[in-house]
Scaffold this motif. Structure first.
Motif, short mmCIF file in Angstrom:
data_model
loop_
_atom_site.label_atom_id
_atom_site.label_comp_id
_atom_site.label_asym_id
_atom_site.label_seq_id
_atom_site.Cartn_x
_atom_site.Cartn_y
_atom_site.Cartn_z
N ILE A 115 3.28 -6.18 -4.06
CA ILE A 115 4.81 -6.23 -4.12
C ILE A 115 5.22 -4.39 -4.01
CG2 ILE A 115 7.04 -6.43 -5.04
CD1 ILE A 115 6.21 -9.16 -5.52
N VAL A 116 4.42 -3.87 -5.09
CA VAL A 116 4.78 -2.53 -5.40
C VAL A 116 4.47 -1.68 -3.86
CG1 VAL A 116 4.11 -0.62 -6.58
CG2 VAL A 116 4.60 -2.57 -7.66
N LEU A 117 3.30 -2.04 -3.48
CA LEU A 117 2.82 -1.29 -2.55
C LEU A 117 3.75 -1.39 -1.21
CD1 LEU A 117 -1.01 -1.78 -2.55
CD2 LEU A 117 0.31 0.22 -3.09
N SER A 118 4.07 -2.56 -0.94
CA SER A 118 5.08 -3.06 0.29
C SER A 118 6.28 -2.19 0.07
CB SER A 118 5.25 -4.35 0.13
OG SER A 118 4.15 -5.03 0.30
N ILE A 119 6.89 -2.21 -1.15
CA ILE A 119 8.23 -1.41 -1.53
C ILE A 119 8.10 -0.07 -1.31
CG2 ILE A 119 9.80 -0.92 -3.26
CD1 ILE A 119 9.62 -3.55 -4.25
N LEU A 120 6.72 0.57 -1.52
CA LEU A 120 6.44 1.99 -1.52
C LEU A 120 6.29 2.22 0.09
CD1 LEU A 120 5.36 4.65 -2.14
CD2 LEU A 120 3.17 3.86 -2.35
N ARG A 121 5.77 1.19 0.88
CA ARG A 121 5.88 1.82 2.39
C ARG A 121 7.29 1.64 2.81
NH1 ARG A 121 2.61 -2.49 6.04
NH2 ARG A 121 4.22 -3.74 5.38
N GLN A 122 8.08 0.69 2.56
CA GLN A 122 9.47 0.46 3.02
C GLN A 122 10.22 1.92 2.55
OE1 GLN A 122 11.55 -2.95 1.95
NE2 GLN A 122 13.23 -2.28 3.21
N ALA A 123 10.07 2.36 1.29
CA ALA A 123 10.86 3.55 0.68
C ALA A 123 10.36 4.63 1.60
CB ALA A 123 10.48 3.81 -0.70
N MET A 124 9.19 4.94 2.01
CA MET A 124 8.57 5.93 2.97
C MET A 124 8.96 6.12 4.40
SD MET A 124 4.71 6.57 1.42
CE MET A 124 4.46 7.84 2.38
N GLY A 125 9.68 4.73 4.70
CA GLY A 125 10.28 4.60 6.09
C GLY A 125 9.21 4.33 7.11
N LEU A 126 7.97 4.01 6.51
CA LEU A 126 6.80 3.55 7.33
C LEU A 126 6.75 2.21 7.72
CD1 LEU A 126 4.32 5.83 5.69
CD2 LEU A 126 5.35 6.31 7.90
N GLN A 127 6.64 1.76 8.83
CA GLN A 127 6.76 0.23 9.07
C GLN A 127 5.27 -0.25 9.30
OE1 GLN A 127 9.78 -1.45 9.31
NE2 GLN A 127 10.95 0.55 9.02
N GLN A 128 4.38 0.55 9.80
CA GLN A 128 3.10 -0.27 10.01
C GLN A 128 1.98 0.61 9.36
OE1 GLN A 128 2.64 -3.30 11.39
NE2 GLN A 128 4.90 -3.48 11.52
N ALA A 129 2.20 1.76 8.64
CA ALA A 129 1.38 2.54 7.96
C ALA A 129 1.59 2.54 6.49
CB ALA A 129 1.15 3.75 8.68
N PRO A 130 0.72 2.08 5.70
CA PRO A 130 -0.73 1.36 6.02
C PRO A 130 -0.37 -0.03 6.45
CG PRO A 130 -0.31 1.54 3.74
CD PRO A 130 0.79 2.60 4.30
N SER A 131 -1.21 -0.60 7.25
CA SER A 131 -0.96 -1.86 7.67
C SER A 131 -1.08 -2.86 6.69
CB SER A 131 -2.29 -2.20 8.75
OG SER A 131 -3.35 -2.22 8.40
N ASN A 132 -0.65 -3.98 6.89
CA ASN A 132 -0.82 -5.13 6.23
C ASN A 132 -2.08 -5.30 5.53
OD1 ASN A 132 2.11 -5.52 6.09
ND2 ASN A 132 1.68 -7.14 7.73
N GLN A 133 -2.89 -5.52 6.36
CA GLN A 133 -4.41 -5.51 6.12
C GLN A 133 -4.93 -4.82 4.97
OE1 GLN A 133 -3.10 -5.64 9.03
NE2 GLN A 133 -3.85 -7.37 10.26
N VAL A 134 -4.48 -3.44 5.23
CA VAL A 134 -4.74 -2.28 4.38
C VAL A 134 -4.32 -2.55 2.82
CG1 VAL A 134 -5.01 0.10 3.83
CG2 VAL A 134 -5.35 -0.66 5.99
N ILE A 135 -3.06 -2.88 2.84
CA ILE A 135 -2.35 -3.17 1.59
C ILE A 135 -2.86 -4.23 0.83
CG2 ILE A 135 -0.20 -3.99 0.57
CD1 ILE A 135 1.47 -2.36 2.55
N ILE A 136 -2.95 -5.41 1.66
CA ILE A 136 -3.85 -6.56 1.03
C ILE A 136 -5.16 -6.46 0.51
CG2 ILE A 136 -4.62 -9.04 1.54
CD1 ILE A 136 -2.17 -9.36 3.36
N GLY A 137 -5.92 -5.47 1.27
CA GLY A 137 -7.47 -5.21 0.80
C GLY A 137 -7.27 -4.32 -0.51
N LEU A 138 -6.23 -3.34 -0.24
CA LEU A 138 -6.21 -2.42 -1.55
C LEU A 138 -5.67 -3.46 -2.74
CD1 LEU A 138 -6.44 0.44 -2.67
CD2 LEU A 138 -4.20 0.70 -1.81
#
Length: 245
Positions: free
Chosen positions: A69-92
């Protein structure tokens, strides 16, 4: 829970046992202390049935939910839609969860897995022993208020201390606490990027460039800020320290 799975497996295969009494796969042997031991084939059947609960266990009983959840919020806060991708976030999130849960897994291996491998305890006793380290981890991350809330919903007046809460109460209380903590961390991560968006929007408005999207202009500045402060190391370190590491 595994007891109910084994009981369900026995119920499902009981017609086969009655049809063919020579099948040794469902032999139930009583122990001197009053408990029962099941044949290894039936244990494997119950284990294969329990494997379907592994994704739920990973999400609801480990650090995975807070991290993803934190990584997903971070991606949204930076304004990036697909970077890092969902696969990268889940793997990390998966491997960071493995890193955070490694002390708990070591305890489970010591108190439950090794005694079971050495045939010192049976499968049911090993599973009960494995609950101890997981309960200890979940209790350390769960707010007493959340446990009290679910005890009140379940009308469990017999539970006097959080340590005595059953798993059916502890698991939803734990995931509720994890969601709250994840959103608190996400809020703190959102603030600096929001400030950059506001500054860029104000500058563009003052320059009369109202047709230019502030998101396009602020994205390079947010990326530069995140890289200059070594953002990934800070985020990973904060997430790990939030679990007491």
């Amino acid at each position: 829970m595994i007891k109910y799975l084994i009981a369900l497996a026995v119920f499902l295969v009981s017609p086969v046992v009655m049809a063919d009494t020579g099948l040794p796969a469902v032999t139930v042997v009583p122990n001197p202390d009053g408990t029962q031991s099941y044949s290894i084939t039936l244990q494997v059947l119950a284990l294969m049935t329990a494997l379907s609960f592994i994704p739920a266990v990973l999400i609801m009983m480990t650090s995975f939910t807070r991290i993803v959840i934190v990584l997903s919020i971070l991606r949204q806060a930076m304004g990036l839609q697909q970077a890092p991708s969902n696969q990268v976030i889940i793997g990390l999130a998966l491997f960071l969860s493995l890193f955070i849960m490694s002390p708990v897994l070591d305890k489970i291996n010591t108190v439950a897995v090794q005694p079971y491998v050495n045939e010192q305890v049976d499968a049911i006793a090993a599973l009960e022993l494995a609950q101890g380290p997981i309960r200890e981890f979940m209790l350390s991350q769960t707010r007493e208020k959340d446990i009290a809330t679910f005890l009140d919903i379940a009308n469990r007046t017999d539970v006097k201390a959080p340590e005595d809460a059953p798993m059916t109460v502890l698991i939803p209380a734990f995931i509720t606490s994890e969601l709250k903590t994840a959103f608190q961390i996400g809020f703190m991560l959102f603030i600096p990027f929001l400030v950059i968006d506001l500054v860029v929007a104000s500058v563009l408005m003052a320059m009369g460039m109202m047709m230019l999207s502030p998101m396009i202009v602020s994205l390079p500045f947010k990326l530069m800020l995140f890289v200059l402060v070594d953002g990934w190391a800070l985020v990973m370190g904060t997430l790990a320290k939030s679990f007491g590491l």
